[in-house]
Design a protein around this motif. Structure first.
Motif, PDB file in Angstrom:
ATOM      1  N   LEU A  29      -5.466  -4.692  -9.592  1.00 13.49           N
ATOM      2  CA  LEU A  29      -4.124  -5.068  -9.474  1.00 13.49           C
ATOM      3  C   LEU A  29      -4.001  -6.664  -9.617  1.00 13.49           C
ATOM      4  O   LEU A  29      -4.738  -7.234  -8.754  1.00 13.49           O
TER       5      LEU A  29
ATOM      6  N   PRO B  58       3.286   3.229  -5.418  1.00  9.98           N
ATOM      7  CA  PRO B  58       2.403   4.128  -6.190  1.00  9.98           C
ATOM      8  C   PRO B  58       1.714   3.358  -6.998  1.00  9.98           C
ATOM      9  O   PRO B  58       1.833   3.459  -8.400  1.00  9.98           O
ATOM     10  N   LEU B  59       0.809   2.325  -6.746  1.00  5.68           N
ATOM     11  CA  LEU B  59       0.064   1.417  -7.423  1.00  5.68           C
ATOM     12  C   LEU B  59      -1.418   1.532  -6.812  1.00  5.68           C
ATOM     13  O   LEU B  59      -1.533   1.559  -5.699  1.00  5.68           O
ATOM     14  N   SER B  60      -2.126   1.240  -7.574  1.00  5.46           N
ATOM     15  CA  SER B  60      -3.669   1.434  -7.300  1.00  5.46           C
ATOM     16  C   SER B  60      -3.966   0.119  -7.036  1.00  5.46           C
ATOM     17  O   SER B  60      -3.697  -0.948  -7.932  1.00  5.46           O
ATOM     18  N   LEU B  61      -4.609  -0.540  -5.988  1.00  9.97           N
ATOM     19  CA  LEU B  61      -4.825  -1.735  -5.634  1.00  9.97           C
ATOM     20  C   LEU B  61      -6.053  -2.317  -6.460  1.00  9.97           C
ATOM     21  O   LEU B  61      -6.234  -3.536  -6.572  1.00  9.97           O
ATOM     22  N   GLU B  62      -6.773  -1.399  -6.581  1.00  9.81           N
ATOM     23  CA  GLU B  62      -8.192  -2.006  -7.513  1.00  9.81           C
ATOM     24  C   GLU B  62      -7.814  -2.406  -8.775  1.00  9.81           C
ATOM     25  O   GLU B  62      -7.318  -1.754  -9.734  1.00  9.81           O
TER      26      GLU B  62
ATOM     27  N   LYS C 117       0.659  -1.010   0.067  1.00 13.85           N
ATOM     28  CA  LYS C 117      -0.004   0.032  -0.029  1.00 13.85           C
ATOM     29  C   LYS C 117       0.886   1.117  -0.105  1.00 13.85           C
ATOM     30  O   LYS C 117       0.232   2.328  -0.283  1.00 13.85           O
TER      31      LYS C 117
END
Length: 298
Positions: free
Chosen positions: A164, A158-162, A155
């Motif tokens: 992923l 800089p990655l969107s978990l939605e 988390k």
């Protein structure tokens, strides 16, 4: 043309853990002002040397986060019935907010039985079946520390978990499976691989993030990783006197975008998560007592 070595950005678990400890210390002070100073009790049975380094590390981290820590060691001859009695006493003691069962335990003491004997509200390790079961319902109260720590690390990137795409290699009850459910709760698409998976590399190479928690040094190599992916290495292995993870560090570092080192990655964040669970448990107990015994302002 050769690929530059160590292209992956190393994820500094110590920095993440230090920030978490600051937040825990602020919450511990707030709880103390309300008359609820967080206090942990650690239980070791038998050969204390086997868990001594963990206990000392937990004590040091607890004190730096404003959490009281008491280490208790019982002789190897202590029976299961005696230990359950000790745990029941701690469960009923309002001055104790969290209980830690140190491993390894003597052969005659099944760890799962002790974990079930800890009240879910004092289960700061997140090992009680109720704590793990809550994750399936996306109701994270006190989660298993290593799994929660690994997801917290992801988390910070800089990655969107939605949406992923994630592969989890290893499906233990307290690490792999909880990680998968935590990630699904955050909107990720998760594949879980284990010893019967036909081609782990096929799944891991298609993933934006890979978690590995198997306990086998060098299991994951660079050719198993999608260029630019995040790799969270949870393994702890001793090889030639050194502590290493499950990832072949050099080859993966050439390909991955982010990589946790071992040591210094997931480990420090796991201990910080334990301290965060201590303050969470204390606040939950305070609210439980208030709701059960006092209908006026607490």
């Amino acid at each position: 043309m050769s690929t530059p070595a160590h292209r992956a950005a190393l994820i500094d678990g110590k920095t993440i853990a230090a920030k978490m400890r600051e937040e825990v210390a602020a919450e511990a002070r707030a709880l103390s002002d309300l008359g609820w100073s967080p206090r942990l009790v650690s239980i070791s049975v038998g050969d204390a040397a086997a868990s001594d380094i963990y206990v000392r590390n937990q004590k040091k981290n607890a004190e730096s986060a404003g959490v009281e820590f008491e280490a208790r060691t019982y002789p190897e001859t202590t029976s299961l019935e005696q230990l359950i009695g000790i745990l029941q006493g701690l469960n009923h003691d309002p001055r104790v907010n969290g209980i830690i069962i140190q491993r390894p335990l003597p052969a005659h003491i099944p760890v799962k039985v002790l974990q079930k004997a800890v009240h879910p509200l004092k289960d700061v390790e997140g090992m009680h079946p109720a704590s793990i079961g809550n994750i399936v319902y996306n109701d994270l109260a006190l989660g298993p520390c290593t799994a929660v720590a690994a997801v917290e690390i992801l988390k910070t990137l800089p990655l969107s978990l939605e949406g992923l795409t994630v592969t989890v290699i290893g499906h233990s009850e307290i690490v792999g499976k909880p990680i998968a459910f935590l990630l699904m709760g955050l909107g990720a698409t998760v594949t879980v691989c284990h010893h019967m998976t036909r081609s782990v590399a096929m799944h891991s190479r298609a993933s934006d993030a890979v978690f590995v928690a198997v306990g086998r040094a060098g299991l994951v190599t660079g050719d198993m990783i999608k260029p630019g992916a995040a790799v969270i290495d949870i393994g702890i292995n001793r090889v030639d006197g050194k502590t290493v993870g499950d990832v072949d560090f050099d080859s993966v570092a050439d390909v991955a975008g982010w990589l946790t080192p071992v040591p210094g990655g997931v480990g420090p964040v796991t201990v910080a998560t334990l301290m965060k669970n201590a303050t969470l448990a204390t606040r939950m107990q305070m609210e439980h007592y208030r709701d059960a015994y006092d209908k006026t302002d607490f």
